[in-house]
Design a protein around this motif. Structure first.
Motif, PDB file in Angstrom:
ATOM      1  N   GLU A   1      41.063  65.842  11.955  1.00 42.05           N
ATOM      2  CA  GLU A   1      40.102  64.817  12.639  1.00 42.05           C
ATOM      3  C   GLU A   1      40.832  63.487  12.580  1.00 42.05           C
ATOM      4  N   LEU A   2      41.543  63.345  11.644  1.00 40.32           N
ATOM      5  CA  LEU A   2      42.455  62.060  11.689  1.00 40.32           C
ATOM      6  C   LEU A   2      43.430  61.982  12.861  1.00 40.32           C
ATOM      7  N   TRP A   3      43.927  62.921  13.073  1.00 41.14           N
ATOM      8  CA  TRP A   3      44.781  62.891  14.378  1.00 41.14           C
ATOM      9  C   TRP A   3      44.065  62.770  15.517  1.00 41.14           C
ATOM     10  N   GLN A   4      42.837  63.533  15.517  1.00 47.83           N
ATOM     11  CA  GLN A   4      42.128  63.512  16.852  1.00 47.83           C
ATOM     12  C   GLN A   4      41.725  61.884  17.008  1.00 47.83           C
ATOM     13  N   LYS A   5      41.250  61.249  16.068  1.00 47.90           N
ATOM     14  CA  LYS A   5      40.622  59.998  15.829  1.00 47.90           C
ATOM     15  C   LYS A   5      41.830  58.724  16.493  1.00 47.90           C
ATOM     16  N   TYR A   6      42.890  59.084  15.820  1.00 50.80           N
ATOM     17  CA  TYR A   6      43.812  57.859  16.136  1.00 50.80           C
ATOM     18  C   TYR A   6      44.942  58.291  17.022  1.00 50.80           C
ATOM     19  N   THR A   7      45.285  59.370  17.412  1.00 50.03           N
ATOM     20  CA  THR A   7      46.140  59.882  18.213  1.00 50.03           C
ATOM     21  C   THR A   7      45.800  60.415  19.624  1.00 50.03           C
ATOM     22  N   GLY A   8      44.494  60.719  19.525  1.00 49.11           N
ATOM     23  CA  GLY A   8      43.901  61.581  20.585  1.00 49.11           C
ATOM     24  C   GLY A   8      44.234  63.069  20.587  1.00 49.11           C
ATOM     25  N   ALA A   9      44.890  63.655  19.625  1.00 47.35           N
ATOM     26  CA  ALA A   9      45.062  65.053  19.514  1.00 47.35           C
ATOM     27  C   ALA A   9      43.936  65.681  19.565  1.00 47.35           C
ATOM     28  N   GLU A  10      44.181  67.146  20.030  1.00 47.94           N
ATOM     29  CA  GLU A  10      42.982  67.913  20.234  1.00 47.94           C
ATOM     30  C   GLU A  10      42.930  69.178  18.943  1.00 47.94           C
TER      31      GLU A  10
ATOM     32  N   ASN B   1      50.577  57.801   0.261  1.00 41.12           N
ATOM     33  CA  ASN B   1      51.007  58.433   1.181  1.00 41.12           C
ATOM     34  C   ASN B   1      52.718  58.554   1.278  1.00 41.12           C
ATOM     35  N   SER B   2      53.149  59.964   1.261  1.00 42.49           N
ATOM     36  CA  SER B   2      54.449  60.066   1.153  1.00 42.49           C
ATOM     37  C   SER B   2      54.610  61.453   1.684  1.00 42.49           C
TER      38      SER B   2
ATOM     39  N   LEU C   1      55.880  68.707   2.879  1.00 42.59           N
ATOM     40  CA  LEU C   1      54.853  68.428   2.204  1.00 42.59           C
ATOM     41  C   LEU C   1      54.209  66.962   2.107  1.00 42.59           C
ATOM     42  N   LEU C   2      53.075  66.881   2.455  1.00 44.14           N
ATOM     43  CA  LEU C   2      52.303  65.662   2.779  1.00 44.14           C
ATOM     44  C   LEU C   2      51.513  65.372   1.678  1.00 44.14           C
ATOM     45  N   GLU C   3      51.657  64.307   0.841  1.00 45.73           N
ATOM     46  CA  GLU C   3      50.984  63.960  -0.268  1.00 45.73           C
ATOM     47  C   GLU C   3      50.111  62.656   0.198  1.00 45.73           C
ATOM     48  N   CYS C   4      48.846  62.713   0.401  1.00 47.64           N
ATOM     49  CA  CYS C   4      48.438  61.573   1.192  1.00 47.64           C
ATOM     50  C   CYS C   4      46.800  61.240   0.572  1.00 47.64           C
ATOM     51  N   ARG C   5      46.434  60.137   1.235  1.00 48.64           N
ATOM     52  CA  ARG C   5      45.104  59.684   1.457  1.00 48.64           C
ATOM     53  C   ARG C   5      44.595  60.088   2.873  1.00 48.64           C
ATOM     54  N   PRO C   6      43.412  60.149   2.959  1.00 50.60           N
ATOM     55  CA  PRO C   6      42.649  60.591   4.317  1.00 50.60           C
ATOM     56  C   PRO C   6      42.563  59.110   5.218  1.00 50.60           C
ATOM     57  N   ASP C   7      43.703  58.884   5.743  1.00 44.11           N
ATOM     58  CA  ASP C   7      43.720  57.403   6.344  1.00 44.11           C
ATOM     59  C   ASP C   7      44.636  57.613   7.546  1.00 44.11           C
ATOM     60  N   GLU C   8      44.845  56.354   8.265  1.00 45.31           N
ATOM     61  CA  GLU C   8      45.469  56.389   9.570  1.00 45.31           C
ATOM     62  C   GLU C   8      46.955  56.316   9.098  1.00 45.31           C
ATOM     63  N   GLU C   9      47.360  55.805   7.936  1.00 46.85           N
ATOM     64  CA  GLU C   9      48.725  55.553   7.633  1.00 46.85           C
ATOM     65  C   GLU C   9      49.427  56.879   7.293  1.00 46.85           C
ATOM     66  N   ALA C  10      48.572  58.015   6.786  1.00 48.11           N
ATOM     67  CA  ALA C  10      49.093  59.309   6.627  1.00 48.11           C
ATOM     68  C   ALA C  10      49.357  59.909   7.988  1.00 48.11           C
ATOM     69  N   VAL C  11      48.539  59.536   9.020  1.00 44.59           N
ATOM     70  CA  VAL C  11      48.905  60.257  10.160  1.00 44.59           C
ATOM     71  C   VAL C  11      50.261  59.537  10.964  1.00 44.59           C
ATOM     72  N   ASP C  12      50.369  58.484  10.848  1.00 39.50           N
ATOM     73  CA  ASP C  12      51.584  57.431  11.318  1.00 39.50           C
ATOM     74  C   ASP C  12      52.747  57.936  10.747  1.00 39.50           C
ATOM     75  N   MET C  13      52.656  58.257   9.175  1.00 39.13           N
ATOM     76  CA  MET C  13      53.729  58.667   8.543  1.00 39.13           C
ATOM     77  C   MET C  13      54.329  59.960   9.057  1.00 39.13           C
ATOM     78  N   THR C  14      53.363  60.992   9.142  1.00 36.12           N
ATOM     79  CA  THR C  14      53.532  62.156   9.560  1.00 36.12           C
ATOM     80  C   THR C  14      54.214  62.351  10.996  1.00 36.12           C
ATOM     81  N   LYS C  15      53.713  61.576  11.778  1.00 37.76           N
ATOM     82  CA  LYS C  15      54.099  61.473  13.103  1.00 37.76           C
ATOM     83  C   LYS C  15      55.485  60.899  13.424  1.00 37.76           C
ATOM     84  N   LYS C  16      55.924  59.959  12.414  1.00 36.81           N
ATOM     85  CA  LYS C  16      57.429  59.365  12.528  1.00 36.81           C
ATOM     86  C   LYS C  16      58.057  60.365  11.880  1.00 36.81           C
ATOM     87  N   VAL C  17      57.901  60.997  10.969  1.00 37.49           N
ATOM     88  CA  VAL C  17      58.918  62.010  10.169  1.00 37.49           C
ATOM     89  C   VAL C  17      58.882  63.337  10.999  1.00 37.49           C
ATOM     90  N   VAL C  18      58.055  63.797  11.395  1.00 31.85           N
ATOM     91  CA  VAL C  18      57.927  65.172  12.194  1.00 31.85           C
ATOM     92  C   VAL C  18      58.283  65.045  13.635  1.00 31.85           C
TER      93      VAL C  18
END
Length: 285
Positions: free
Chosen positions: A161-170, A219-220, A265-282
């Motif tokens: 849902e965070l990816w849906q909210k912040y990136t427009g992913a489906e 987040n990491s 492995l994503l150790e995270c909080r439920p926030d936008e930073e976790a999305v941005d970090m994953t998008k950058k690394v992946v």
């Protein structure tokens, strides 16, 4: 005279049995199944397809269609190689032939259908087509499939849902997907089964990465080492322990999957930073 009229006796036994529903063709993980429901809910109707080409047939009905009873006992009147019982609905049972191309599922006394048995019948066929079944929440971000895995309640749907909210992913599916190896690599296919999640789109997307989740105050993200996969990924792959041949096929596909798809492995909080970090690394964005 009585034995000569056996065909008439079989006819009499069938009188009063409920009529079966209309057979429909359903496309699941790019394979077609002919399934007979007395009634099919919306999650199955979403996967209906036209045509008559199918790889297996599943009938949902009453025990009387394949069995008989007398003197206080019930017995099968047809030959089957496999027998399974639903743990959530013990009165629902499945019978199938050797290669799972013909299965019969007996509904319980309330005519309720066991999704677990339908999944088992479908997955037993799909295993032969280099396909895995995963407990995951999967998003489609610009044609990239990000597959989130983890125990129930860890936050798979929340991350989607965070990816849906912040990136427009489906969100392709909020609980279960099939991962099939094609000539172009592994693709994530939506399944009709989404658990308590409201999300399901009948679509497929190339798998870019698997992201295992762990809750944390910070987040990491990092790539998992091979020795860590048994802890963070394999428990979330459904394996067909009920059939030796299916199990061998699934394990071969799992080996390919782990050799071709990166797992993080994503150790995270439920926030936008976790999305941005994953998008950058992946994805390198």
């Amino acid at each position: 005279m009585l034995f000569r009229s056996a065909s008439k006796l079989r006819y009499v036994r069938t009188l009063g049995m409920p009529e079966l529903g209309i057979m429909s063709i359903y496309s699941i993980s790019d394979s077609c199944f002919k399934i007979n429901f007395s009634h099919a809910d919306e999650k199955y109707k979403l996967f209906e397809t036209a045509g008559n080409d199918f790889c297996a047939e599943i009938t949902v009905g009453d025990f009387g269609e394949i069995g008989s009873g007398s003197f206080g006992v019930e017995y099968l009147s047809k030959d089957f190689a496999h027998f399974m019982r639903s743990k959530s609905k013990p009165s629902c049972v499945l019978f199938s032939n050797t290669d799972w191309t013909k299965s019969y599922i007996c509904a319980d006394g309330n005519q309720e259908i066991s999704d677990e048995l339908i999944i088992a019948a479908v997955y037993s066929v799909l295993c032969r087509n280099r396909t895995l079944f995963l407990h995951s929440s999967t998003v489609d971000y610009k044609g990239n499939g990000i597959v989130f895995v983890g125990p129930s309640g860890i936050g798979k749907t929340t991350q989607a849902e965070l990816w849906q909210k912040y990136t427009g992913a489906e969100i392709i599916n909020g609980d279960k997907i099939f991962a099939k190896r094609t000539e172009n690599g592994f693709y994530a296919f939506a399944s009709p089964w989404r658990g308590s999640s409201p999300y399901c789109i009948n679509r497929n997307v190339p798998v870019k990465a698997i992201v295992a989740l762990r809750q944390s105050n910070t987040n990491s993200i990092r790539a998992l080492q091979p020795a860590e996969l048994l802890e963070f990924l394999v428990p979330h792959v459904f394996l067909p322990f009920w059939d030796e041949k299916c199990m061998a096929e699934a394990l071969e596909t799992l080996d390919l999957f782990l050799s071709e798809i990166p797992v993080f492995l994503l150790e995270c909080r439920p926030d936008e930073e976790a999305v941005d970090m994953t998008k950058k690394v992946v994805l390198g964005e």
